[in-house]
Design an enzyme around this catalytic site. Structure first.
Site, PDB file in Angstrom:
ATOM      1  N   LYS A  21    -101.211 -26.163  16.789  1.00 37.58           N
ATOM      2  CA  LYS A  21    -101.479 -26.585  18.010  1.00 37.58           C
ATOM      3  C   LYS A  21    -100.899 -25.788  19.363  1.00 37.58           C
ATOM      4  O   LYS A  21    -101.405 -25.799  20.323  1.00 37.58           O
ATOM      5  CB  LYS A  21    -101.071 -28.006  18.097  1.00 37.58           C
ATOM      6  N   LYS A  45     -90.320 -19.906  18.042  1.00 38.03           N
ATOM      7  CA  LYS A  45     -90.568 -20.816  19.079  1.00 38.03           C
ATOM      8  C   LYS A  45     -90.042 -20.156  20.600  1.00 38.03           C
ATOM      9  O   LYS A  45     -90.613 -20.372  21.365  1.00 38.03           O
ATOM     10  CB  LYS A  45     -89.604 -22.128  18.913  1.00 38.03           C
ATOM     11  N   LYS A  53    -102.791 -18.414  11.797  1.00 39.01           N
ATOM     12  CA  LYS A  53    -102.367 -19.633  11.443  1.00 39.01           C
ATOM     13  C   LYS A  53    -102.739 -20.528  12.476  1.00 39.01           C
ATOM     14  O   LYS A  53    -102.535 -20.573  13.639  1.00 39.01           O
ATOM     15  CB  LYS A  53    -100.930 -19.795  11.194  1.00 39.01           C
TER      16      LYS A  53
END
Ligand code: ADP
Ligand code: TRP
Length: 319
Positions: free
Chosen positions: A192, A110, A189
């Protein structure tokens, strides 16, 4: 058996979410007592827009129900309607080794994708462990990328049990092996945050456009095509029957069909597959109080279980 899973309301749900988590969760609801929640506390680590968070949370509830979550079998609720979970997260954080959290892939991924680092983001797996342990969960259906979080949950449960006596059950991940990672339109993968998603309830035109823009190699129409790395074939396999898959495989290997035609077939299958769910979604939308009723009943049930477990935890640690 108690089954639990959560999904963040950080955006619109896509077919990776559907096959990785929602469909397995829906399939499991008949096999035990299921608790499915909208992880709004978790979403705060990346979403700082109150209106969007509120709307996304309702939309996730709507989409999950439209896809077949049966509120008579599974409790559906917002994570924040069970605030005791943050208390448990605090208690777990006092035994969580820094090194364990430092090894978490999802935190590193992240940060690499540009999400601001915060203590909350770093502690994300501890809150997730609390989510799971507070319902005495046995099975946790999630996509493969969440596996490490379940391992961390088990480590924290063991640590608590060793320190304070038997408090927690050890949960097992349930990873759908046929669809470990659903690829997005660029072959990576589907996510969003990568912008390569095909949404479950996208508009027809947009969905067609997305399917037609799946990245392929430049094999000419007449030539045989490589099945092994074909996103089209991989996605088609999620929607088609065994015979249809075998038939497409043969046509890939034979040559004579262009990628454009395969994409059209994929779009038709995908669109048809979600048709009953689109219908159900309209019905739910027509009943203004349906979602609120489901969420409040779910929250009530979740609170009952969480209260029992928290009583046990507080007694064990001396609060
Ligand atoms: P995203 O990557 O789009 O932000 P999330 O991280 O919110 O998705 O994932 C929600 C759930 O859906 C998790 O259980 C995750 O494992 C599953 N999931 C997400 N993307 C995929 C994918 N491409 N393939 C399989 N499962 C997925
Ligand atoms: N971390 C999960 C995700 O990003 C969402 C989640 C939060 C979750 N708490 C959970 C999943 C507990 C399963 C169990 O997808």
């Amino acid at each position: 058996m108690r089954i639990l899973s959560g999904i963040q309301p950080s955006g619109v749900l896509h077919i990776g979410n559907y096959f990785g988590m929602m469909q397995p969760a829906i399939a499991l609801q008949a096999q035990g007592e299921a608790f499915y929640f909208i992880a709004d506390y978790h979403a705060l680590t990346s979403l700082r827009d109150p209106k969007a968070l509120r709307e996304n949370s309702r939309r996730v509830a709507l989409d999950f129900l439209a896809c077949g979550l049966d509120p008579e079998r599974a409790a559906l609720f917002r994570q924040s309607d069970v605030p005791q979970v943050t208390e448990l997260a605090w208690i777990l954080s006092t035994v969580a080794p820094m090194g364990l959290l430092e090894r978490a892939h999802s935190y590193k991924d992240k940060i690499a994708r540009g999400i601001a680092s915060s203590a909350g983001l770093f502690n994300y797996p501890v809150l997730m462990a609390a989510d799971i342990l507070i319902y005495d969960s046995d099975a946790v259906p999630v996509g493969k990328d969440q596996k490490q979080h379940i391992e961390i949950t088990r480590d924290l449960a063991v640590k608590m049990n060793e320190t304070f006596g038997q408090i927690f059950k050890l949960p097992e991940p349930r990873i759908h092996t046929a669809t470990e990672v659903v690829p997005g339109i660029d072959g990576q993968k589907m996510s969003k945050s990568y912008g390569n998603n095909i949404d479950i309830f996208g508009a027809e035109k947009e969905t067609r456009k997305r399917v037609m823009s799946i990245v392929t190699d430049s094999t000419p129409v007449e030539a045989p095509k490589d099945l092994a790395r074909s996103t089209i074939f991989e996605l088609y396999s999620l929607f088609a029957t065994k015979n249809e898959i075998a038939e497409m495989r043969e046509r890939f290997q034979k040559g004579g069909t262009g990628y454009g035609d395969f994409k059209k077939e994929l779009f038709e299958k995908l669109w048809l597959y979600f048709a009953p769910m689109r219908k159900r979604r309209e019905e739910i939308l027509a009943d203004k109080s349906y979602i609120d009723n489901v969420l409040s009943r779910g929250a009530k049930r979740a609170n009952e279980v969480a209260d029992v477990v928290m009583k046990r935890v507080r007694a064990a640690v001396g609060l």
